[in-house]
Enzyme design. Structure first.
Site, short mmCIF file in Angstrom:
data_model
loop_
_atom_site.label_atom_id
_atom_site.label_comp_id
_atom_site.label_asym_id
_atom_site.label_seq_id
_atom_site.Cartn_x
_atom_site.Cartn_y
_atom_site.Cartn_z
N ASP A 55 0.86 -1.16 0.00
CA ASP A 55 0.00 0.00 0.00
C ASP A 55 0.91 1.23 0.00
O ASP A 55 2.10 1.12 0.31
CB ASP A 55 -0.87 -0.04 1.26
CG ASP A 55 -1.67 1.22 1.44
OD1 ASP A 55 -2.39 1.61 0.50
OD2 ASP A 55 -1.57 1.83 2.52
N LEU A 56 0.36 2.39 -0.32
CA LEU A 56 1.18 3.60 -0.40
C LEU A 56 1.02 4.49 0.84
O LEU A 56 1.92 4.61 1.65
CB LEU A 56 0.84 4.39 -1.66
CG LEU A 56 1.65 5.67 -1.91
CD1 LEU A 56 3.14 5.38 -2.03
CD2 LEU A 56 1.14 6.37 -3.16
N ASP A 57 -0.15 5.08 1.00
CA ASP A 57 -0.36 6.04 2.08
C ASP A 57 -0.34 5.36 3.45
O ASP A 57 -1.11 4.42 3.70
CB ASP A 57 -1.70 6.75 1.89
CG ASP A 57 -1.71 7.63 0.67
OD1 ASP A 57 -1.00 8.65 0.67
OD2 ASP A 57 -2.42 7.30 -0.31
N THR B 37 -2.43 0.89 -4.53
CA THR B 37 -2.94 2.04 -3.78
C THR B 37 -4.38 2.36 -4.13
O THR B 37 -4.83 2.12 -5.26
CB THR B 37 -2.05 3.29 -4.04
OG1 THR B 37 -2.61 4.41 -3.36
CG2 THR B 37 -1.96 3.60 -5.53
N SER B 38 -5.09 2.93 -3.16
CA SER B 38 -6.44 3.41 -3.40
C SER B 38 -6.43 4.81 -4.01
O SER B 38 -7.48 5.33 -4.40
CB SER B 38 -7.23 3.43 -2.09
OG SER B 38 -7.38 2.13 -1.58
N LYS C 240 -10.27 -1.37 -2.20
CA LYS C 240 -10.13 -2.07 -0.93
C LYS C 240 -11.33 -1.75 -0.04
O LYS C 240 -11.80 -0.61 -0.06
CB LYS C 240 -8.84 -1.64 -0.23
CG LYS C 240 -7.58 -1.90 -1.03
CD LYS C 240 -6.37 -1.22 -0.38
CE LYS C 240 -5.14 -1.31 -1.24
NZ LYS C 240 -3.98 -0.61 -0.65
N ASP D 204 -1.44 -0.75 6.19
CA ASP D 204 -1.58 -0.01 7.45
C ASP D 204 -3.03 0.22 7.83
O ASP D 204 -3.30 0.86 8.85
CB ASP D 204 -0.87 1.34 7.36
CG ASP D 204 -1.69 2.35 6.56
OD1 ASP D 204 -1.92 3.46 7.06
OD2 ASP D 204 -2.10 2.02 5.43
#
Length: 230
Positions: free
Chosen positions: A19-21, A119-120, A152, A177
């Site tokens: 995931d990114l953020d 990522t979202s 997600k 996360d």
């Protein structure tokens, strides 16, 4: 799940999906402030409990869920454009790499593990921050909000990343996360690590195989490396 101070067996993987953020980049303070400003401009309450439920989800889906609160004739696209405009404010919290991210990415690449971002967020947003943080070159592919029909906690993004990398879901490890992200990884059938804020939550830790606050300490290695070192 093993305790933080217990011996952690290595998870061998052919690919690692991130995931990114909040996982690779510390953008959560910026993201929460953006949502807070958006809701406040419309005279809407937006407390910490509500903001926590936005984590890991696509902005369009969050907006659609709360659209009736923004006015009868307001569209998702109008609210999305307003959110994008707010993102240009110079006084927003900065975005930085999370603890240990660079060291982990270097180690995984050295061990022959393929890397992807799921990522979202939108593709332009992902490319901007991966480049700005100096880690774009590590990743073979980026799966963004535009690439999937269902965000997600649906597993679609993680399954698409596996197809792009040419690996099975049993050969990957996912780093997440948020509750939505961990559910997506589990529904895909992947092993996963709770990182960032998730590593500090007993509820989210129970959804993962391991939990680490410092990414550099993640117990993940490549198959080829493991054989050489055995």
């Amino acid at each position: 799940m093993p305790a933080h101070n217990a011996p952690r067996p290595l998870l061998m993987a052919r690919a690692a999906l991130f995931d990114l953020d909040g996982t690779l980049i510390d953008s959560e303070p910026r993201s929460r402030e953006l949502w807070r400003r958006l809701f406040t401009r419309h005279g809407l309450e937006c407390g910490e409990e509500l903001l926590a439920r936005f984590s890991g989800r696509r902005s369009g889906e969050v907006i659609e869920e709360h659209l009736p609160r923004f006015g009868r004739h307001t569209t998702v696209e109008q609210v999305r454009q307003e959110l994008t405009a707010l993102n240009g404010a110079p006084d927003l919290p900065p975005v930085r790499l999370v603890l240990g991210a660079n060291r982990l990415l270097q180690r995984l690449r050295r061990h022959g593990v393929a890397l992807a971002v799921v990522t979202s967020g939108g593709r332009a947003y992902a490319d901007e921050h991966l480049t700005r943080c100096g880690i774009a070159s590590y990743f073979t592919t980026v799966v963004s909000a535009e690439d999937v029909i269902h965000g997600k906690p649906d597993p679609e993004g993680y399954l698409l990343a596996c197809r792009r990398l040419g690996v099975t879901v049993g050969e990957v490890v996912v780093f997440e996360d948020s509750a939505a992200g961990l559910r997506a990884a589990r529904r895909a059938g992947a092993r996963c690590l709770a990182v960032g804020q998730a590593a500090r939550s007993p509820v989210l830790c129970r959804m993962a195989d391991h939990a680490v606050e410092d990414l550099a300490r993640a117990p993940v290695t490549g198959f080829a490396t493991s054989r050489r070192e055995s």
